[in-house]
Each structure stands twice: as structure tokens, then as C-alpha cells.
Design a protein around this motif. Structure first.
Motif, PDB file in Angstrom:
ATOM      1  N   THR A 325       0.270  -0.963  -0.366  1.00  0.00           N
ATOM      2  CA  THR A 325       0.227  -0.027   0.140  1.00  0.00           C
ATOM      3  C   THR A 325       1.144   1.170  -0.240  1.00  0.00           C
ATOM      4  N   VAL A 326       1.633   1.568   0.433  1.00  0.00           N
ATOM      5  CA  VAL A 326       2.470   2.144   1.127  1.00  0.00           C
ATOM      6  C   VAL A 326       4.083   2.316  -0.411  1.00  0.00           C
ATOM      7  N   GLY A 327       4.215   1.677  -0.785  1.00  0.00           N
ATOM      8  CA  GLY A 327       5.122   1.089  -1.618  1.00  0.00           C
ATOM      9  C   GLY A 327       4.284   2.084  -3.921  1.00  0.00           C
ATOM     10  N   GLY A 328       3.521   0.487  -3.133  1.00  0.00           N
ATOM     11  CA  GLY A 328       2.697   1.060  -4.257  1.00  0.00           C
ATOM     12  C   GLY A 328       2.212   2.186  -4.759  1.00  0.00           C
ATOM     13  N   GLY A 329       1.396   2.511  -3.326  1.00  0.00           N
ATOM     14  CA  GLY A 329       1.454   3.812  -3.801  1.00  0.00           C
ATOM     15  C   GLY A 329       1.996   5.899  -3.818  1.00  0.00           C
ATOM     16  N   LEU A 330       3.263   5.330  -2.877  1.00  0.00           N
ATOM     17  CA  LEU A 330       4.664   5.956  -4.154  1.00  0.00           C
ATOM     18  C   LEU A 330       4.494   6.447  -4.694  1.00  0.00           C
ATOM     19  N   LEU A 331       4.963   4.474  -5.172  1.00  0.00           N
ATOM     20  CA  LEU A 331       5.212   4.549  -6.967  1.00  0.00           C
ATOM     21  C   LEU A 331       4.579   4.780  -8.053  1.00  0.00           C
ATOM     22  N   LEU A 332       2.886   4.750  -7.488  1.00  0.00           N
ATOM     23  CA  LEU A 332       1.597   5.839  -8.041  1.00  0.00           C
ATOM     24  C   LEU A 332       2.158   7.286  -8.628  1.00  0.00           C
TER      25      LEU A 332
END
Length: 495
Positions: A325-332
Motif C-alpha cells: 500500500t505505501v510502496g505501491g502508492g508512492l510509485l503511483l
């Protein structure tokens, strides 16, 4: 009154203090024209508030445990109101920046006591309900800030952005004194004022150095001196935290990869997602000719999407791993920021919409899960410290993001315009340059500067997202709990 009076009072203060993080963004061009402010002045109008919040949040929270949380909260509201009055009466940029910093001091006292006050007033299901409402109000404040700021700026004028805080503050103080019970933390806990002071000097010095680098260059004596002072303050902070009995931050937590990863993600989140918005607002109003209201409305694709996604994440991805959620969200968010870097002399605001939507989706993933990820990465007795650290680094990331992107903006523009003209244009002074430069040249210069800043933001977000994926996954933290339980643990750890 007493049953939900505490929730109403706390949410009123929270909405007001978080609103003032974003509400000034669309008013910056009017402030520049009214006060003859430079780009550096406008950066400090935004950063002065965020830095004060970041620097004092942990220290004031510890002091409130000793002095009384309701007392500190009320003092914060009164100080916030007085500073808001000074902001509205500001006769020059220096006075406005100083008043904004004072607002941040009051905001820190309010923000640091919100969750402890709620947790002491409610138990069980009522506590979960209260914390859910508080979370929704917090998200709503950021979403409506630019739109409300545009309406007020275009209506009675930018000074009323601050004047409207006065009646709201009166109601908040009355409700707090009438309905909020006093509470304190464990006896015998000292306040790490030395660590608070050292961290404040570090954060302020680093931000000042970056802002000055944009005006005087990275190797200018004033820039190098500010960096040196900031580095020395950071060293002092580390030494103090290793020796003090009750540190602001237990440095042993930095040996936990998951905690380090979440802190990196928290720091990058606000800076990458929101640090470039002040400059986009200046571009849209001074070069595209938008009104403050329309300038605020252009941000709705991002804010509305983020709120919808946050609700869906809370319902459908409860218990999902934080690295996702945090890592994937940052990449988005990083992808969305890079998608915005497509501006040229003929571009208009619609070119930003696809990127805004992506940033909104990423924000919807990160915002509701990052605090829980921090708490899951530390022992239960350190959850209060971890929660405070998340809020601190988020505000610091925003302040440094605004400073860094402003410096990149003017550096890129200086390749197309003389230095003085580049700073004037970046500070909203397009009108003063139109007689000396063709409109196409001004638009091309500003677009080039924005593209550079957005690329830097996107690359920073990509690196941060990758670090979160690697560190948080390697740390194998337990899945974050429901928001109500997480907040209860954070407050319980502080007593």
C-alpha cells in the motif's frame, strides 16, 4: 453535549489547522501582488507553517502529557487565532511569514493533542467511531483547502483566509472548555526540549539552505553556512537522543528496516505529492489567466480521487501488507508526477489531469495506511512515538519539497531568462515582464521550470517507493490493524 462535544471540538481544531496547510496555495499570486513578495517570500509563507508543525510536534506532545492535554490544546487554539489575525493584518511579506510560523506553533499544540484527547474521552466502539470521523475530517480539510481558498481569495480577498479562523477558534475554545475532559500522560516523564530545539534548527537550516541555493547558488557562502549549521544541529540531535532519559525518537528504532522504510515513505509522500502544487497554482493564475476559484477547482481530480480511493482501500484492502500500500502508492504518485511533466508554451491545465488522477490514486493508498504501517513496525510501547514521527516527517517532507522544487524551477527558468526575470516570473510577476519579453517566451520558460521540478519529484518518489518496497518487505512487519485500534495503541503507549 459531553458525549460528542469532545469529538466536535477536536475535529473543529483539526480541520482548521490542516486546512491552513493547503488553503494558501491558490492565494499566493494575490499575496505576491499585494505585499510585493518575492518567490522566496512565497516559499516561506508555505514552509514557515509546515516547518513549525514538524519541528514542535513531538516536543509539544510530550509537554502536553505533563501539563495537561486540554490546557495545551486550548493554548494552541488561542495562539493559532492570534497568529491568524496577524497574518490577515500583515503589511509585508516578513510579517506574514513570521505570523505563519506562529500559526504553526499553535497548530503543533493542537495537532499533538488531538488523538490523546479523543482516546481519553471515548472507549470501545465509540472510540473507533470518533477516530473514524476524525480521520474523515482530516482528509476533507486537505481536499477542500484549495477550493475554499479560491472562493475566499476571489471574494473578500486573501486576508480573509486567515480572518475566518477567528470565529471558528472562539467556538473551538468554548467547546473544548465545556465538553473536553482534562487528561495527562504517565507521571515523571520529562520533556526533551534540547532534542526539540536541535531538530528545529536542523529542519529550519536545511530548508533555508535550499531556498537560498535557488537565489544565490549552491556554493554561495550563505547557502554553505546554512547547510553546515543544519548538519551540526542534526549531529547534536543524535547525541541528545542517545543520552536523554525520554527521547523524542528512540534511535534503536532505526535498526528496524520496516520502520526506516515507512519513515522514508512518509517523508517522500507529502513532498512528492504536494510540494509542486504552489508553483502549478502560480503558473495557472499568472500565465494561464485563471481566477483563484478556477485554479482551486483544477485540483479536484486529485483530491476527489484520493478521497474515494482512501475509502475503498479502507474497506477492501484492510490488512494488506504495508510494502504494497505505501510502496505501491508512492510509485503511483511518482508516475503521476512524471505524467505532469509534459508542459510547453501552448499547454493548459488539462495536460495535468491524467497525472493528477494518478497522484490521487496513490495518495488514496498511502494516506490511510502509512501511520498503521509505522505502528506495526515498532514494539507496542513505542507506538505513540512512531505515530508522532510519521506526522513530523510528513510535514518536514512537504516543507523541503516546496523548497527543492522552487530551486529547481528557477534554475531551469534561468536557462531561458535572466536570473532576475526568472525569479520574478516564478514568484507570480508575469505582468511586470510582459512588456520586456514575448508571452511565448514567458510561457516556455515557466513550463520548462515546472517540467524540471516535476521530473525531480517523480524520480524522488520512485526511489522512495522502491526503498519502501525493499525495506518494509524485508522487515516483515505485522499487518496494520484497523485505524481505530492503531490510534488507540498509539495513545495508550503515551498513557
Amino acid at each position: 453535549m459531553r458525549r460528542w462535544g469532545t469529538l466536535t471540538a477536536v475535529c473543529l481544531g483539526t480541520f482548521m489547522l490542516l486546512l491552513d496547510v493547503t488553503i494558501v496555495v491558490v492565494a499566493l499570486p494575490d499575496m505576491a501582488g499585494s505585499l510585493h513578495a518575492s518567490l522566496g517570500d512565497l516559499q516561506w509563507v508555505v514552509d514557515g507553517y509546515a516547518l513549525a508543525l514538524a519541528a514542535l510536534l513531538l516536543g509539544v506532545g510530550a509537554a502536553a502529557d505533563t501539563l495537561g492535554r486540554r490546557r495545551v490544546h486550548v493554548t494552541g487554539v488561542v495562539l493559532f487565532a492570534a497568529a491568524s489575525l496577524l497574518c490577515g493584518l500583515a503589511s509585508g511579506p516578513g510579517m506574514l511569514v513570521a505570523a505563519r510560523a506562529l500559526q504553526g506553533v499553535g497548530g503543533a499544540a493542537m495537532f499533538a493533542t488531538t488523538l490523546p484527547l479523543l482516546a481519553s474521552a471515548y472507549q470501545g466502539r465509540e472510540r473507533s467511531t470518533a477516530l473514524g470521523v476524525w480521520g474523515a475530517v482530516s482528509g476533507g480539510a486537505a481536499a477542500v483547502g484549495p477550493v475554499l481558498g479560491g472562493l475566499i481569495t476571489q471574494g473578500p480577498g486573501w486576508r480573509w483566509i486567515f480572518f475566518v479562523n477567528l470565529p471558528v477558534s472562539v467556538v473551538a475554545v468554548w467547546l473544548t472548555l465545556r465538553a473536553v475532559p482534562e487528561s495527562r500522560g504517565p507521571r515523571g516523564r520529562g520533556v526533551d526540549w534540547a532534542g526539540t530545539a536541535a531538530f528545529a534548527v536542523f529542519a529550519g537550516g536545511a530548508t533555508y539552505a535550499v531556498v537560498r541555493a535557488g537565489e544565490d547558488g549552491w556554493t554561495a557562502p550563505v547557502t554553505l553556512t546554512a547547510f553546515a549549521v543544519s548538519a551540526l544541529a542534526l549531529l547534536v540531535f543524535v547525541l541528545v537522543e542517545r543520552r536523554v532519559a525520554h527521547p523524542l525518537l528512540d534511535l534503536s528504532l532505526l535498526r528496524r528496516p520496516a520502520f526506516v522504510g515507512v519513515m522514508v515513505g512518509s517523508f517522500a509522500f507529502n513532498g512528492v505529492a504536494f510540494g509542486g502544487i504552489p508553483y502549478l497554482s502560480l503558473w495557472m493564475q499568472t500565465l494561464l489567466g485563471m481566477s483563484p476559484v478556477r485554479g482551486g477547482l483544477t485540483l479536484l481530480p486529485m483530491t476527489a480521487v484520493s478521497m474515494v480511493v482512501a475509502v475503498l482501500v479502507g474497506r477492501l484492502l484492510h490488512g494488506a501488507p504495508a510494502w504494497l500500500t505505501v510502496g505501491g502508492g508512492l510509485l503511483l504518485i511518482a508516475s503521476g508526477t512524471l505524467c505532469q511533466a509534459v508542459l510547453d508554451a501552448g499547454a493548459d491545465w488539462t495536460a495535468l489531469v491524467p497525472g493528477f488522477v494518478l497522484v490521487g490514486v496513490g495518495t488514496g493508498f498511502v494516506a490511510p495506511t502509512v501511520a498503521g504501517a509505522a505502528l506495526a513496525a515498532v514494539p507496542p510501547e513505542r507506538s505513540g512515538m512512531a505515530g508522532g514521527a510519521v506526522n513530523t516527517v510528513r510535514q518536514l517532507g512537504y516543507a523541503l519539497g516546496v523548497a527543492v522544487f522552487g530551486t529547481v524551477l528557477t534554475s531551469r527558468m534561468s536557462g531561458r531568462l535572466p536570473d532576475g526575470a526568472a525569479h520574478t516570473l516564478a514568484g507570480g510577476g508575469a505582468g511586470a515582464l510582459r512588456g520586456a519579453f514575448p508571452e511565448h517566451t514567458l510561457r516556455a520558460a515557466f513550463a520548462s521550470g515546472l517540467n524540471g521540478a516535476l521530473v525531480v519529484a517523480g524520480l524522488a518518489g520512485t526511489v522512495a517507493g522502491a526503498l519502501v518496497l525493499a525495506l518494509v518487505r524485508a522487515g516483515r512487519p505485522t499487518p496494520p490493524k484497523a485505524s481505530g485500534t492503531v490510534a488507540e495503541e498509539a495513545v495508550a503507549a503515551r498513557g
